[in-house]
Every structure is written in C-alpha cells, then in structure tokens.
Enzyme design. Sequence first.
Site, PDB file in Angstrom:
ATOM      1  N   LYS A   1       0.828  -1.201   0.000  1.00 26.19           N
ATOM      2  CA  LYS A   1       0.000   0.000   0.000  1.00 26.19           C
ATOM      3  C   LYS A   1       0.868   1.258   0.000  1.00 26.19           C
ATOM      4  O   LYS A   1       1.953   1.272   0.572  1.00 26.19           O
ATOM      5  CB  LYS A   1      -0.933  -0.018   1.216  1.00 26.19           C
ATOM      6  CG  LYS A   1      -1.911  -1.184   1.195  1.00 26.19           C
ATOM      7  CD  LYS A   1      -2.666  -1.322   2.496  1.00 26.19           C
ATOM      8  CE  LYS A   1      -1.766  -1.782   3.623  1.00 26.19           C
ATOM      9  NZ  LYS A   1      -2.521  -2.132   4.859  1.00 26.19           N
TER      10      LYS A   1
ATOM     11  N   THR B   1      -8.175   8.316   9.393  1.00 25.56           N
ATOM     12  CA  THR B   1      -7.680   7.148   8.654  1.00 25.56           C
ATOM     13  C   THR B   1      -7.527   5.917   9.538  1.00 25.56           C
ATOM     14  O   THR B   1      -6.878   4.947   9.145  1.00 25.56           O
ATOM     15  CB  THR B   1      -6.324   7.474   8.001  1.00 25.56           C
ATOM     16  OG1 THR B   1      -5.410   7.915   9.019  1.00 25.56           O
ATOM     17  CG2 THR B   1      -6.465   8.548   6.936  1.00 25.56           C
TER      18      THR B   1
ATOM     19  N   GLY C   1      -8.047   2.480  10.899  1.00 23.91           N
ATOM     20  CA  GLY C   1      -8.650   1.263  10.382  1.00 23.91           C
ATOM     21  C   GLY C   1      -8.600   1.103   8.886  1.00 23.91           C
ATOM     22  O   GLY C   1      -9.218   0.181   8.336  1.00 23.91           O
ATOM     23  N   THR C   2      -7.847   1.955   8.192  1.00 21.93           N
ATOM     24  CA  THR C   2      -7.803   1.842   6.726  1.00 21.93           C
ATOM     25  C   THR C   2      -7.213   0.507   6.273  1.00 21.93           C
ATOM     26  O   THR C   2      -7.733  -0.120   5.347  1.00 21.93           O
ATOM     27  CB  THR C   2      -6.993   2.993   6.111  1.00 21.93           C
ATOM     28  OG1 THR C   2      -5.718   3.078   6.765  1.00 21.93           O
ATOM     29  CG2 THR C   2      -7.707   4.319   6.249  1.00 21.93           C
ATOM     30  N   GLY C   3      -6.142   0.068   6.924  1.00 22.27           N
ATOM     31  CA  GLY C   3      -5.526  -1.192   6.522  1.00 22.27           C
ATOM     32  C   GLY C   3      -6.430  -2.378   6.760  1.00 22.27           C
ATOM     33  O   GLY C   3      -6.548  -3.276   5.913  1.00 22.27           O
ATOM     34  N   CYS C   4      -7.089  -2.407   7.914  1.00 18.56           N
ATOM     35  CA  CYS C   4      -8.026  -3.484   8.222  1.00 18.56           C
ATOM     36  C   CYS C   4      -9.167  -3.514   7.209  1.00 18.56           C
ATOM     37  O   CYS C   4      -9.554  -4.577   6.707  1.00 18.56           O
ATOM     38  CB  CYS C   4      -8.602  -3.296   9.618  1.00 18.56           C
ATOM     39  SG  CYS C   4      -7.391  -3.236  10.949  1.00 18.56           S
TER      40      CYS C   4
END
Length: 269
Positions: free
Chosen positions: A174, A207, A209-212
């Site tokens: 990412k 932002t 929790g964006t990865g989850c």
Amino acid sequence: MIPKALTIAGSDSGGGAGIQADLKTFQELNVFGMSAITALTAQNTRGVQGVFPASNECVRQQLDSIAEDLKPQAIKTGMLYRSSIIQTVAEKIKTYGWSNVVVDPVMIAKGGASLLQKEAIETLKTNLIPLSTVITPNIPEAEVLTGMKIKSNADRKQAAEMLLVLGCRSVVIKGGHHEDNLEAIDLFFDGNDFVWLRGQRIQTRNTHGTGCTFSAAITAELAKGENVLNAIRTAKSFIQAAIEHELNIGSGHGPTNHWAFQTYRMGRP
C-alpha cells in the site's frame, strides 16, 4: 450459497479497526462475516490504552467451532500479537484446508502502539505468509518484512519481489505512507506482472482502520469468487470512498466511513 468470510484479528473497542472494521466491511459487501478474536484492546481515536491477548486455546476453539459448522470461503488475519497465536492460526488453516487467505501483517497502531511482538515477526514470515493468497503490507511493514528501506517505486518493486520469495502467491504494498501529496498508489505483484493502482490522496486525519478495512474488502470479494486483482481493485474503491466521505468522529485519528462505498455508489446523498 451465501458467501462467508472469517476475520482472525483483535477487537478494537473504538470500533474503527480490527474485527469491528472487518465485520462492517463484510456486511457492506454482502458477505456473511465471522470472527475469531486474538486479543482485546482498549482503544479509541487517540490511541491504544491496553492490549489483552487471548490464550492459544481460546483462539484454537474459536477456529474449531467455525470450521465444524460454518466453512468460510475466504479468511483474513489482522492483529495476531505473538508467535504462539500465529502458529495456532497457521496450524488451523492447514488442518481445515482454508483457501483465499489474506494476511494483513498488522504491526503498529495508528497512534504508535505495537500490535505484534518483535519475536513474532519471524514466525509470521515462516509460518503464515507461505499460506497466503495475498499479503497487504503498508510501506513500513514491508520494510520490516524485507529488511530494506523503501523510498522509490523501484524500491517497492524490489520489496514486492522479496516478499513473494517468502511464499505468498501475491502481494499488494500500500502507498499511503509514500511521500506523494497528490496520489496514494498501491503496487500489486503476483510474480508475473507489476500493477500500479492509483487513487487520489485525501488530506485527512480520519484514517483509523484503513488497513483493516482494505484487507477485509479484498477478503469479501475473494469469498464471492472474484480473482485477486479484481478484489483489490474493488477494495481500493471501497477504502477510497470510506476515507473521502469523512465521519469526523473522535478527537484523534477518526475511523473511516464503512457505509460510504454503497451509499455513494448507489447515488444516495
């Protein structure tokens, strides 16, 4: 058949990340969500105040219960915290022959708290990543997994090649941490082709929790039978909408808007 997805991750009491974010994402993408909790966290938009890992037996029994009755078409792992939990999860993935495995190598919370013990990094690399369909590190996580600094696009391509050597079938690195003020560009690599996935960078503090959420959206699409690259493209659109349409909740790093993708795609205000 109703598609089912399983998240194996930590609980976020603030609701923005972890299993809470995963289950919201599954629901929004019309997939039935299940969970196995690896740790309880006390956290909010300001940070993580406490981490309380589950026992290995607790994780094992949750996975056994799901396998006995509700076979998932895809699974994702998030916060696993320690080596013994990673080993338990890897063992059950192999025992039950689960496929479509998305590994989000969660290491550090948005506020800086450690969500993976240092001794567990090698276990993640040797036990779990080889079982994965796709791994979804951000740039700092990819640096830890490869041992190299990532500054340029060429560095990211090299890192993606190194990550594939660990045994995963594909990787998406990412680009949210890349120093580009205009775009957030992700890199997908499956051993054959490099694909750059571009999106407008949104200047926001919301932002958490964006990865989850991104990895959960990939998992949901895989559960529905989509191929990996198309699943990632949908996940990219999902998280782009979730960041763009802010909720402005909390006084720190606020959560993303999990209902934005369906709401605004369907033309509702």
